[in-house]
Design a protein around this motif. Structure first.
Motif, short mmCIF file in Angstrom:
data_model
loop_
_atom_site.label_atom_id
_atom_site.label_comp_id
_atom_site.label_asym_id
_atom_site.label_seq_id
_atom_site.Cartn_x
_atom_site.Cartn_y
_atom_site.Cartn_z
N GLN A 33 -6.44 -26.15 6.10
CA GLN A 33 -5.23 -25.44 6.49
C GLN A 33 -4.31 -25.23 5.30
OE1 GLN A 33 -3.95 -28.22 9.53
NE2 GLN A 33 -4.65 -26.87 11.18
N LEU A 34 -4.24 -26.25 4.45
CA LEU A 34 -3.38 -26.16 3.28
C LEU A 34 -3.86 -25.07 2.33
CD1 LEU A 34 -0.95 -27.47 1.80
CD2 LEU A 34 -2.59 -28.96 0.66
N MET A 35 -5.16 -25.04 2.06
CA MET A 35 -5.70 -24.04 1.16
C MET A 35 -5.59 -22.63 1.74
SD MET A 35 -6.59 -25.44 -1.65
CE MET A 35 -5.12 -26.44 -1.42
N ARG A 36 -5.78 -22.52 3.05
CA ARG A 36 -5.64 -21.21 3.70
C ARG A 36 -4.20 -20.71 3.57
NH1 ARG A 36 -6.78 -22.56 8.57
NH2 ARG A 36 -9.02 -22.41 8.30
N MET A 37 -3.24 -21.59 3.79
CA MET A 37 -1.84 -21.21 3.66
C MET A 37 -1.51 -20.79 2.23
SD MET A 37 1.59 -23.49 4.36
CE MET A 37 1.34 -24.42 2.85
N CYS A 38 -2.09 -21.51 1.25
CA CYS A 38 -1.81 -21.22 -0.15
C CYS A 38 -2.32 -19.85 -0.56
CB CYS A 38 -2.42 -22.31 -1.03
SG CYS A 38 -2.27 -22.00 -2.80
N TRP A 39 -3.62 -19.61 -0.32
CA TRP A 39 -4.26 -18.41 -0.87
C TRP A 39 -4.17 -17.19 0.03
CZ3 TRP A 39 -5.07 -18.69 -5.79
CH2 TRP A 39 -5.35 -19.93 -6.38
N LYS A 40 -4.07 -17.40 1.34
CA LYS A 40 -4.08 -16.26 2.26
C LYS A 40 -2.69 -15.88 2.76
CE LYS A 40 -8.80 -16.73 3.96
NZ LYS A 40 -9.68 -16.80 5.16
N ILE A 41 -1.71 -16.76 2.61
CA ILE A 41 -0.35 -16.45 3.09
C ILE A 41 0.65 -16.44 1.95
CG2 ILE A 41 1.52 -17.18 4.62
CD1 ILE A 41 -0.57 -18.44 6.44
N MET A 42 0.77 -17.56 1.24
CA MET A 42 1.81 -17.67 0.22
C MET A 42 1.54 -16.79 -1.00
SD MET A 42 2.66 -21.76 0.44
CE MET A 42 3.98 -21.63 -0.78
N MET A 43 0.30 -16.74 -1.44
CA MET A 43 -0.04 -15.91 -2.60
C MET A 43 0.24 -14.43 -2.34
SD MET A 43 -1.31 -15.67 -5.70
CE MET A 43 -2.35 -17.07 -6.10
N PRO A 44 -0.25 -13.84 -1.24
CA PRO A 44 0.09 -12.43 -0.98
C PRO A 44 1.58 -12.19 -0.84
CG PRO A 44 -1.75 -13.13 0.40
CD PRO A 44 -1.21 -14.36 -0.24
N LEU A 45 2.30 -13.11 -0.18
CA LEU A 45 3.75 -12.94 -0.03
C LEU A 45 4.46 -12.96 -1.38
CD1 LEU A 45 4.55 -15.11 3.14
CD2 LEU A 45 4.61 -12.61 2.93
N ALA A 46 4.02 -13.85 -2.28
CA ALA A 46 4.62 -13.91 -3.61
C ALA A 46 4.38 -12.61 -4.37
CB ALA A 46 4.06 -15.10 -4.38
N LEU A 47 3.17 -12.07 -4.28
CA LEU A 47 2.86 -10.82 -4.98
C LEU A 47 3.64 -9.65 -4.39
CD1 LEU A 47 -1.00 -11.26 -5.40
CD2 LEU A 47 0.74 -11.43 -7.18
N ILE A 48 3.76 -9.60 -3.06
CA ILE A 48 4.55 -8.54 -2.41
C ILE A 48 6.01 -8.64 -2.83
CG2 ILE A 48 5.40 -7.73 -0.17
CD1 ILE A 48 2.67 -8.54 0.99
N ASN A 49 6.54 -9.86 -2.91
CA ASN A 49 7.93 -10.06 -3.32
C ASN A 49 8.15 -9.56 -4.75
OD1 ASN A 49 10.59 -11.02 -2.79
ND2 ASN A 49 10.17 -12.78 -4.09
N ILE A 50 7.20 -9.82 -5.64
CA ILE A 50 7.29 -9.33 -7.02
C ILE A 50 7.29 -7.81 -7.04
CG2 ILE A 50 6.09 -9.20 -9.24
CD1 ILE A 50 5.08 -12.05 -8.72
N LEU A 51 6.42 -7.19 -6.25
CA LEU A 51 6.32 -5.73 -6.20
C LEU A 51 7.62 -5.11 -5.69
CD1 LEU A 51 4.63 -3.13 -6.40
CD2 LEU A 51 3.83 -3.58 -4.06
N ILE A 52 8.16 -5.64 -4.60
CA ILE A 52 9.40 -5.11 -4.04
C ILE A 52 10.56 -5.28 -5.03
CG2 ILE A 52 11.10 -5.40 -2.20
CD1 ILE A 52 8.80 -6.19 -0.34
N THR A 53 10.63 -6.45 -5.66
CA THR A 53 11.71 -6.70 -6.63
C THR A 53 11.62 -5.74 -7.80
OG1 THR A 53 11.71 -9.06 -6.03
CG2 THR A 53 12.78 -8.45 -8.10
N SER A 54 10.42 -5.50 -8.30
CA SER A 54 10.27 -4.58 -9.43
C SER A 54 10.67 -3.17 -9.05
CB SER A 54 8.83 -4.61 -9.93
OG SER A 54 7.92 -4.20 -8.92
N ILE A 55 10.33 -2.72 -7.84
CA ILE A 55 10.70 -1.37 -7.38
C ILE A 55 12.22 -1.25 -7.28
CG2 ILE A 55 10.60 0.22 -5.43
CD1 ILE A 55 7.76 -0.83 -4.88
N VAL A 56 12.86 -2.28 -6.72
CA VAL A 56 14.34 -2.26 -6.58
C VAL A 56 15.00 -2.23 -7.94
CG1 VAL A 56 16.33 -3.60 -5.80
CG2 VAL A 56 14.32 -3.41 -4.33
N ILE A 57 14.50 -3.00 -8.90
CA ILE A 57 15.08 -3.01 -10.25
C ILE A 57 14.93 -1.65 -10.92
CG2 ILE A 57 14.85 -3.99 -12.56
CD1 ILE A 57 14.13 -6.65 -11.25
N LEU A 58 13.76 -1.03 -10.76
CA LEU A 58 13.53 0.27 -11.38
C LEU A 58 14.40 1.36 -10.76
CD1 LEU A 58 9.64 0.23 -11.79
CD2 LEU A 58 11.36 0.10 -13.60
#
Length: 329
Positions: A303-328
């Protein structure tokens, strides 16, 4: 130059002494907090309110027999807890604990080294701590310790990736890796705190921090519900204590960093001076970690590994993408 060297050495001694004490004192506080949540006594017999239980535990750890397993690599077995302590204390060299203040006309900077890549240094130096459980398990000569070390390495490596990616979005806004500059960026008041601009980054970083710190519900490094104790199965006495003093000391370090990045750091909070404000914030996050331990059940490794790689990792990448778009834009 000599005054600078002396001042730096004094700062190092103070940080090591204070956080070693806080690491031990946190064990007493956590037992009291868990006792409050779970309606039991906790430490109550040794001294008033059990306050001397910390001293009793220290005497027990120092006087308990130091057992070396017959098939262990004795040198590596002995050095692993030292690595754990070093990986918890060295990252604190770049943490600005308070704002600058003056004593007898001498200006004091309460930070050992203000480098421009402070946050990167904190994460990198702390990540060296993965060698402590890994070497402890490999050198113990026990299959249980070896399995515990493998599980610890997988968990720590996974969540270090997530925590590093998570922190990129706030850094893109601030434009600096210096914890002092991150603190100054939020000096305009509560509404300038980065937690309001990056709430998802805060939640992800907090969860990843708990996993890296071996905090419940992610305490799979040394699972207290198991018969064996993971990578520390063969440890006893002071060596065993060093692992957990390091864990609590690292907890305080992470709470300072979370307060500095997301909650205004040591900037004054209304009528509260900045030094008092950051102490209150750190105390809250330490209490929050203990509250989480008293509340949430343990998770399974899958469960821990699933949360890490399938939930938290995609959310972190999406957050980076949204932040970069807003900054630009």
């Amino acid at each position: 130059m000599s005054a600078f060297i002396i001042e730096t050495l004094i700062k190092i001694l103070i940080v090591v002494a204070v956080f070693s004490f806080l690491g031990g004192f946190a064990t007493y506080i956590e037992r009291k907090v868990l006792a409050f949540f779970q309606r039991r006594l906790g430490p109550s017999y040794v001294g008033p309110y059990g306050i001397l239980q910390l001293l009793a535990d220290g005497i027990k750890l120092f006087t308990k027999e130091d057992v070396l397993p017959q098939n262990a690599n004795k040198f590596i077995f002995s050095i692993a807890p030292i690595i754990a302590m070093m990986s918890a204390l060295i990252p604190m060299a770049v943490i600005p604990f308070f704002g600058d203040f003056t004593i007898f006309g001498y200006e004091v900077h309460p930070i050992i080294s203000d480098i421009n890549v402070a946050l990167l240094f904190f994460l990198a130096a702390g990540s060296v701590g993965i060698y402590a459980p890994l070497l402890a398990g490999l050198s113990s000569g026990s299959k249980y310790s070896l399995l515990g070390a493998a599980r610890a390495a997988i968990q720590l490596l996974s969540f270090e990736v997530v925590s590093t990616l998570t922190i990129l979005a706030p850094l893109m806004i601030v434009g600096s890796l210096s914890l002092v500059q991150i603190n100054h960026y939020q000096s305009g008041g509560v509404l300038n705190w980065l937690v309001f601009k990056q709430p998802l980054a805060f939640v992800l970083f907090l969860i990843a921090s708990y996993a890296e710190l071996n905090r419940t519900p992610f305490d799979l490094l040394e699972h207290e519900a198991e018969i064996v104790a993971g990578y520390v199965t063969e440890y006893s006495g002071l060596k065993w204590g060093m692992f957990f003093l390091a864990e609590y000391a690292h907890l305080f370090g992470f709470c300072f960093v979370i307060s500095l990045i997301f909650f205004g750091g040591y900037n004054p909070l209304w009528f509260i001076p900045g030094g008092v404000a950051i102490i209150l914030k750190v105390c809250f996050f330490v209490f929050l970690a203990m509250w989480a331990r008293a509340t949430f059940p343990h998770v399974r490794p899958d469960q821990l590994m699933r949360m890490c790689w399938k939930i938290m990792m995609p959310l972190a990448l999406i957050n980076i993408l949204i932040t970069s778009i807003v900054i630009l834009l």
